[in-house]
Design an enzyme around this catalytic site. Structure first.
Site, PDB file in Angstrom:
ATOM      1  N   LYS A 127      78.218  -4.309 103.899  1.00 51.23           N
ATOM      2  CA  LYS A 127      77.624  -4.231 102.558  1.00 51.23           C
ATOM      3  C   LYS A 127      78.682  -4.108 101.469  1.00 51.23           C
ATOM      4  CE  LYS A 127      72.890  -2.886 103.411  1.00 51.23           C
ATOM      5  NZ  LYS A 127      71.839  -1.880 103.327  1.00 51.23           N
ATOM      6  N   LYS A 211      71.749 -12.710 110.349  1.00 56.57           N
ATOM      7  CA  LYS A 211      70.459 -12.024 110.538  1.00 56.57           C
ATOM      8  C   LYS A 211      69.444 -12.460 109.477  1.00 56.57           C
ATOM      9  CE  LYS A 211      69.789  -7.729 109.120  1.00 56.57           C
ATOM     10  NZ  LYS A 211      69.689  -6.267 108.930  1.00 56.57           N
ATOM     11  N   LYS A 214      65.598  -9.500 104.315  1.00 57.41           N
ATOM     12  CA  LYS A 214      64.830  -9.502 103.067  1.00 57.41           C
ATOM     13  C   LYS A 214      65.751  -9.626 101.866  1.00 57.41           C
ATOM     14  CE  LYS A 214      63.066  -5.365 104.288  1.00 57.41           C
ATOM     15  NZ  LYS A 214      62.987  -3.906 104.583  1.00 57.41           N
TER      16      LYS A 214
HETATM   17  P1  AMP Z   1      65.179  -2.831 107.282  1.00 56.96           P
HETATM   18  O1  AMP Z   1      64.445  -4.001 106.748  1.00 56.96           O
HETATM   19  O2  AMP Z   1      66.661  -3.040 107.240  1.00 56.96           O
HETATM   20  O3  AMP Z   1      64.738  -1.521 106.749  1.00 56.96           O
HETATM   21  O4  AMP Z   1      64.834  -2.797 108.832  1.00 56.96           O
HETATM   22  C1  AMP Z   1      63.664  -2.219 109.350  1.00 56.96           C
HETATM   23  C2  AMP Z   1      63.541  -2.481 110.827  1.00 56.96           C
HETATM   24  O5  AMP Z   1      63.445  -3.890 111.072  1.00 56.96           O
HETATM   25  C3  AMP Z   1      64.758  -2.002 111.638  1.00 56.96           C
HETATM   26  O6  AMP Z   1      64.313  -1.531 112.895  1.00 56.96           O
HETATM   27  C4  AMP Z   1      65.559  -3.249 111.825  1.00 56.96           C
HETATM   28  O7  AMP Z   1      66.379  -3.203 112.969  1.00 56.96           O
HETATM   29  C5  AMP Z   1      64.470  -4.294 111.959  1.00 56.96           C
HETATM   30  N1  AMP Z   1      64.950  -5.610 111.550  1.00 56.96           N
HETATM   31  C6  AMP Z   1      65.346  -5.977 110.294  1.00 56.96           C
HETATM   32  N2  AMP Z   1      65.748  -7.263 110.270  1.00 56.96           N
HETATM   33  C7  AMP Z   1      65.616  -7.711 111.551  1.00 56.96           C
HETATM   34  C8  AMP Z   1      65.874  -8.970 112.191  1.00 56.96           C
HETATM   35  N3  AMP Z   1      66.336 -10.019 111.507  1.00 56.96           N
HETATM   36  N4  AMP Z   1      65.620  -9.067 113.515  1.00 56.96           N
HETATM   37  C9  AMP Z   1      65.135  -8.009 114.227  1.00 56.96           C
HETATM   38  N5  AMP Z   1      64.873  -6.808 113.684  1.00 56.96           N
HETATM   39  C10 AMP Z   1      65.107  -6.661 112.363  1.00 56.96           C
END
Ligand code: AMP
Ligand code: TRP
Length: 352
Positions: A127, A211, A214
Site C-alpha cells: 500500500k 488480486k 474493490k
Molecule cells: P477486504 O475487502 O480487503 O476487507 O477483504 C475482506 C475479505 O475478503 C478478506 O477475507 C479477504 O481475504 C477476502 N478477499 C478480498 N479480496 C479477495 C480476492 N480477490 N480473492 C479472495 N478473497 C478475497
C-alpha cells in the site's frame, strides 16, 4: 464489583470454538469478497459454529473515506451479508465502531506488537510502495494490531479469510503469544486461519497476476455484487485470456494465470473441484467456456443482488440489525476486555 477484584488470571484452558471475520466497507463488495469470504461465512454459520461477522469501518478509515459513502457502503456490506445467507439471529452481525472494545484492545495490542513486525507486513509494503510512506496514516501502519483486537476481543479461535490475510493472522498469533508470555497468562487463544476452497485468491479479470480488488481503478477488473446480469456477462466476455483452448488436466493451467482464474471462479461458484471443471471443459475454447461461466455467475449472484437492493430500500432496518448485533457483540467482548485491563494492571473502579 470492579474487575480487579473479580477476574482471576486464567490457567490453561480450552477455548470454545468461535469464528470471527471482517470485511472493510471501503468500497462495494466484489466477487473476490463473495467467494473468498462471504460464501464461506455462510457455510460456517450453517455448520452450527458460533459466528461473529463485522463490517470493519474503523479499518476502512486508515485511508481516506468520504463519510456519506462510508455509511452507505457499511449498510451495503451488511445487506450483502444478509442477502448471501447470513441470518442475523444466528450469526452476530455488526459494524466495528459500535463496539468500543475493538479500539481499546487495539491500543493495548499496539503496545504488544513491535514496529519491526508491522513493517514486515506485505500489505503495508504494497500500500505504500512507490508512494511516500511518510504520508501514510499511523492507523494504516498499526492496522494489524486492530485486526488482532477484532478477533481476540472475542477469543475467537477460527478466522475464515482469503489468502491475502494469511500474514495478518500470523501476526495475530504472535500478538496472542507475546501477550500471554509477557503477562504470564494463558489468556488468548492462538487463532487458526481458515483459508479453504478453490477461490481463496480471486484474480483481476484484466490481469491474472493481480488480486481482484474493490480499490482497483478499473471497474472492468472486477465483478461487483451490485452489477446487473448484463454487466456481469460483458465483463466475463471481455476478460483477458490467452488464445489456447482449456487444457485436459489441471497441470495445464500452470503459467496461464487468466485461464486458471476463470476456472477457479467457475469451480467455486458451482461448488465443484477444479479437476471436475477441467474435465468437463477439456479442450473447450473460451468462446464456449466464458458464456457458461457468465450464465453460472449470473445465476448465483443475481438473487443476492436483488435481495441486497431490496434490503437497501430500508436503511433504518439495516441500522437496527447492526445495533442489535453490536449489543450482542459487546456482551461477549466487554467482560474479556475487563479481564485484559485487570491483567495489565489498569484500575477499573468507575461506576457505570
Ligand atoms: P477486504 O475487502 O480487503 O476487507 O477483504 C475482506 C475479505 O475478503 C478478506 O477475507 C479477504 O481475504 C477476502 N478477499 C478480498 N479480496 C479477495 C480476492 N480477490 N480473492 C479472495 N478473497 C478475497
Ligand atoms: N484486514 C481484513 C481485510 O482487509 C479485514 C479484517 C479486519 C479482518 N479485521 C479482521 C478479517 C478480522 C478477519 C478478521 O480483508
Amino acid at each position: 464489583m470492579p474487575a480487579s477484584q473479580s477476574a482471576a488470571v486464567q490457567t490453561p484452558q480450552t477455548y470454545q470454538p468461535r469464528i470471527f471475520s471482517g470485511i472493510q466497507p471501503s468500497g462495494g463488495l466484489t466477487l473476490g469478497n463473495y467467494l473468498g469470504a462471504l460464501k464461506r461465512f455462510v457455510e460456517k454459520q450453517d455448520e452450527g459454529i458460533e459466528t461473529i461477522y463485522c463490517m470493519v469501518d474503523m479499518h476502512a478509515i486508515t485511508v481516506w473515506q468520504d463519510p456519506a459513502k462510508l455509511r452507505q457502503q457499511t449498510r451495503e456490506g451488511a445487506a450483502a451479508f444478509i442477502a448471501a445467507g447470513i441470518d442475523p439471529s444466528r450469526s452476530i452481525l455488526f459494524n466495528q465502531s459500535q463496539v468500543s472494545a475493538h479500539a481499546e484492545l487495539g491500543w493495548i495490542f499496539s503496545c504488544i506488537a513491535r514496529m519491526g513486525w508491522m513493517s514486515r507486513m506485505t500489505q503495508w509494503k504494497d500500500k505504500t510502495a512507490g508512494k511516500n510512506a511518510e504520508a501514510a496514516s499511523l492507523g494504516l501502519f498499526a492496522y494489524p494490531a486492530l485486526m488482532a483486537a477484532d478477533i481476540l476481543a472475542y477469543k475467537a479461535t477460527m478466522v475464515p479469510v482469503g489468502e491475502d490475510q494469511k500474514q495478518h493472522l500470523e501476526l495475530t498469533r504472535d500478538i496472542a503469544i507475546k501477550f500471554n508470555n509477557d503477562y504470564g497468562v494463558d489468556f488468548f487463544p492462538v487463532v487458526e486461519p481458515l483459508i479453504e476452497g478453490a477461490a481463496t485468491r480471486v484474480m483481476s479479470l484484466r490481469d491474472g497476476t493481480k488480486k481482484m480488488s474493490k480499490s482497483d481503478p478499473s471497474d472492468q477488473s472486477r465483478i461487483n455484487l451490485t452489477d446487473d446480469a448484463d454487466t456481469i456477462a460483458t465483463k466475463i466476455r471481455k476478460s483477458k485470456t490467452d488464445p489456447l483452448p482449456l487444457p485436459e488436466t489441471v497441470d495445464g493451467l500452470k503459467d496461464r494465470p487468466e485461464a486458471r482464474n476463470l476456472v477457479n471462479i467457475y469451480a467455486a461458484l458451482a461448488g465443484h473441484t477444479v479437476d471436475q471443471v477441467v474435465a468437463d471443459f477439456a479442450g473447450a475454447q473460451f468462446g464456449t467456456f466464458k458464456p457458461a461461466l457468465a450464465d453460472l455467475a449470473v445465476a448465483k449472484l443475481s438473487p443476492i443482488t436483488t435481495e441486497m437492493n431490496r434490503l437497501m430500500q430500508d436503511p433504518a432496518e439495516i441500522d437496527r440489525i447492526l445495533g442489535h448485533g453490536a449489543d450482542r457483540a459487546a456482551a461477549l467482548a466487554d467482560p474479556i476486555l475487563e479481564q485484559v485491563y485487570d491483567i495489565t494492571g489498569m484500575i477499573r473502579s468507575r461506576r457505570r
